[in-house]
Design an enzyme around this catalytic site. Structure first.
Site, mmCIF file in Angstrom:
data_model
loop_
_atom_site.group_PDB
_atom_site.id
_atom_site.type_symbol
_atom_site.label_atom_id
_atom_site.label_comp_id
_atom_site.label_asym_id
_atom_site.label_seq_id
_atom_site.Cartn_x
_atom_site.Cartn_y
_atom_site.Cartn_z
ATOM 1 N N ASN A 1 26.846 -121.324 -6.591
ATOM 2 C CA ASN A 1 27.112 -120.553 -7.910
ATOM 3 C C ASN A 1 26.445 -121.688 -8.943
ATOM 4 O O ASN A 1 26.953 -122.709 -9.331
ATOM 5 C CB ASN A 1 28.602 -120.765 -8.098
ATOM 6 C CG ASN A 1 29.464 -120.382 -9.417
ATOM 7 O OD1 ASN A 1 28.503 -120.166 -10.341
ATOM 8 N ND2 ASN A 1 30.517 -120.453 -9.664
ATOM 9 N N TRP A 2 25.356 -121.202 -9.503
ATOM 10 C CA TRP A 2 24.507 -122.099 -10.461
ATOM 11 C C TRP A 2 25.425 -122.056 -12.041
ATOM 12 O O TRP A 2 25.037 -122.896 -12.598
ATOM 13 C CB TRP A 2 23.398 -121.570 -10.717
ATOM 14 C CG TRP A 2 22.123 -121.840 -9.632
ATOM 15 C CD1 TRP A 2 22.586 -122.073 -8.520
ATOM 16 C CD2 TRP A 2 20.892 -121.439 -9.501
ATOM 17 N NE1 TRP A 2 21.493 -122.076 -7.608
ATOM 18 C CE2 TRP A 2 20.489 -121.628 -8.414
ATOM 19 C CE3 TRP A 2 19.958 -121.007 -10.487
ATOM 20 C CZ2 TRP A 2 19.337 -121.683 -7.938
ATOM 21 C CZ3 TRP A 2 18.734 -120.938 -10.209
ATOM 22 C CH2 TRP A 2 18.245 -121.175 -8.748
ATOM 23 N N LYS A 3 26.282 -121.361 -11.996
ATOM 24 C CA LYS A 3 27.028 -121.284 -13.576
ATOM 25 C C LYS A 3 25.770 -121.013 -14.654
ATOM 26 O O LYS A 3 24.790 -120.563 -14.327
ATOM 27 C CB LYS A 3 28.085 -122.407 -13.435
ATOM 28 C CG LYS A 3 28.851 -122.628 -12.376
ATOM 29 C CD LYS A 3 29.956 -123.709 -12.835
ATOM 30 C CE LYS A 3 30.787 -123.867 -11.280
ATOM 31 N NZ LYS A 3 31.974 -124.538 -11.391
ATOM 32 N N HIS B 1 36.378 -115.869 -11.029
ATOM 33 C CA HIS B 1 36.053 -117.340 -10.880
ATOM 34 C C HIS B 1 37.021 -117.851 -11.836
ATOM 35 O O HIS B 1 37.416 -117.435 -12.830
ATOM 36 C CB HIS B 1 34.575 -117.618 -11.240
ATOM 37 C CG HIS B 1 34.355 -119.148 -10.840
ATOM 38 N ND1 HIS B 1 34.925 -120.179 -11.746
ATOM 39 C CD2 HIS B 1 33.814 -120.006 -10.001
ATOM 40 C CE1 HIS B 1 34.662 -121.189 -11.493
ATOM 41 N NE2 HIS B 1 34.184 -121.222 -10.237
ATOM 42 N N GLU C 1 36.879 -120.099 -14.040
ATOM 43 C CA GLU C 1 36.308 -120.435 -15.396
ATOM 44 C C GLU C 1 36.461 -119.081 -16.022
ATOM 45 O O GLU C 1 36.786 -118.980 -17.317
ATOM 46 C CB GLU C 1 34.947 -120.808 -15.260
ATOM 47 C CG GLU C 1 34.874 -122.412 -14.721
ATOM 48 C CD GLU C 1 33.779 -122.895 -14.149
ATOM 49 O OE1 GLU C 1 32.686 -122.206 -14.040
ATOM 50 O OE2 GLU C 1 33.885 -123.825 -13.479
ATOM 51 N N GLU D 1 39.253 -121.301 -4.007
ATOM 52 C CA GLU D 1 38.989 -122.503 -4.928
ATOM 53 C C GLU D 1 40.070 -123.079 -5.853
ATOM 54 O O GLU D 1 40.649 -122.783 -6.730
ATOM 55 C CB GLU D 1 37.899 -122.047 -5.927
ATOM 56 C CG GLU D 1 36.758 -121.604 -5.385
ATOM 57 C CD GLU D 1 35.398 -121.732 -6.099
ATOM 58 O OE1 GLU D 1 34.514 -122.330 -5.870
ATOM 59 O OE2 GLU D 1 35.662 -121.147 -7.331
ATOM 60 N N GLY E 1 34.471 -129.007 -9.990
ATOM 61 C CA GLY E 1 33.641 -129.760 -10.855
ATOM 62 C C GLY E 1 34.331 -131.321 -11.196
ATOM 63 O O GLY E 1 34.030 -131.917 -11.905
ATOM 64 N N SER F 1 34.117 -129.004 -5.554
ATOM 65 C CA SER F 1 33.503 -130.382 -5.308
ATOM 66 C C SER F 1 33.218 -130.470 -3.757
ATOM 67 O O SER F 1 33.446 -131.532 -3.251
ATOM 68 C CB SER F 1 34.468 -131.344 -5.710
ATOM 69 O OG SER F 1 34.751 -131.369 -7.196
ATOM 70 N N GLY G 1 29.306 -125.528 -6.398
ATOM 71 C CA GLY G 1 28.879 -125.378 -7.914
ATOM 72 C C GLY G 1 27.600 -126.361 -8.017
ATOM 73 O O GLY G 1 26.669 -126.116 -7.654
ATOM 74 N N GLY G 2 28.213 -127.539 -8.687
ATOM 75 C CA GLY G 2 26.975 -128.735 -9.165
ATOM 76 C C GLY G 2 26.149 -128.953 -7.836
ATOM 77 O O GLY G 2 25.112 -129.005 -8.190
HETATM 78 P P1 PGA Z 1 32.032 -127.314 -7.815
HETATM 79 O O1 PGA Z 1 32.101 -125.695 -8.287
HETATM 80 O O2 PGA Z 1 31.161 -127.297 -6.509
HETATM 81 O O3 PGA Z 1 30.877 -127.813 -8.736
HETATM 82 O O4 PGA Z 1 33.208 -127.949 -7.895
HETATM 83 C C1 PGA Z 1 32.594 -124.918 -7.423
HETATM 84 C C2 PGA Z 1 32.999 -123.427 -8.158
HETATM 85 O O5 PGA Z 1 33.070 -123.677 -9.264
HETATM 86 O O6 PGA Z 1 32.397 -122.520 -7.734
#
Ligand code: PGA
Length: 258
Positions: A9-11, A96, A98, A168, A174, A214, A235-236
């Protein structure tokens, strides 16, 4: 034994050129691997078609990060399920944390998105997970059950077979505070159990439940080795080709050791 899924997930990261560079680097890394894991990359909307083009010569499929809950029409700035399908998308992240937080997405809106995606043969990657305060007060199971019930349990069993669930925990996203393998396994088993009660044992077994929060090359192997963890939503760590490939390698190691 089921495959694993590793989804990136590149956001809201990368410009067009940077995105292309990263996709090509990932594609090159995957070229050398006899891959059993299903790799999905979810870049921002403007890069979906380009990502789908790169994916044609590679071993990954493309997902979107969001979709409108309306089918078509006067919804300025929105992107429909049919549009992302026509750009070459096979998966879409829904709900998600967010988006639940900043996009004010309710369970009802998310349930509509899921149906619209399924109509277009796009597999929703449906995200659920508790906030830190909810875990601290011991409410994590109640919260997750509620999200699952309201977002997905309106589906027929035939439709449910086309769902991927991402657990999640919001406090892990994050933050560098990954859930322990025990915490992840406990919640994944709980989710699978709810699916079994609502549908049946086979559907519960077949449903992919992936972990996000994470997840990195340092912890992927022990997380993916848990019985009910079918891979990860990254994500990251998906923004760096080498790191992402190492996470995919962890999934492959799990598959090969079983
Ligand atoms: P993260 O994000 O790996 O940076 O914690 C995961 C996500 O939000 O899907």
């Amino acid at each position: 034994m089921k495959n694993k899924i590793v989804a990136g997930n590149w956001k809201m990261n990368k410009t067009f050129d940077e995105a292309e560079e990263l996709l090509v680097a990932i594609a090159e890394g995957l070229d050398d691997m006899p891959l059993e894991t299903d790799v999905i990359i979810c870049p921002p909307f403007p890069y979906l078609e380009m990502a789908a083009d790169v994916s044609e010569e590679s071993n990954f499929t493309v997902g979107a990060q969001n979709v409108s809950h309306e089918k078509a029409g006067a919804y300025t700035g929105e992107v429909s399920a049919a549009m992302i399908k026509s750009a070459g998308v096979d998966f879409c992240i829904v709900g998600h944390s967010e988006r639940r937080a900043y996009g004010c997405e309710t369970d009802e809106i998310l349930a509509k998105k899921v149906l619209l995606l399924l109509e277009e043969d796009i597999i929703p990657i449906f995200c659920i997970g508790e906030q830190l305060a909810e875990r601290e007060s011991g409410d994590q199971f109640k919260v997750v059950e509620n999200q699952l019930t309201k977002g997905l349990f309106h589906l027929s069993v035939e439709n449910f077979e086309h769902i991927v669930i991402a657990y999640e925990p919001v406090w892990a996203i994050g933050t560098g505070k990954t859930a322990t393998p025990q915490q992840a396994q406990e919640m994944h088993a709980f989710i699978r159990n709810l699916i079994e009660k609502k549908y049946d044992t086979e559907t519960a077994y077949n449903t992919y439940i992936i972990y996000g929060g994470s997840c990195s090359s340092k912890n992927a192997l022990e997380l993916f080795s848990c019985q009910d963890v079918d891979g990860g939503l990254i994500g990251g760590a998906s923004l760096d080709a080498e790191e992402f490939i190492e996470i995919i390698n962890a999934a492959e190691t799990c598959l090969n050791s079983n």
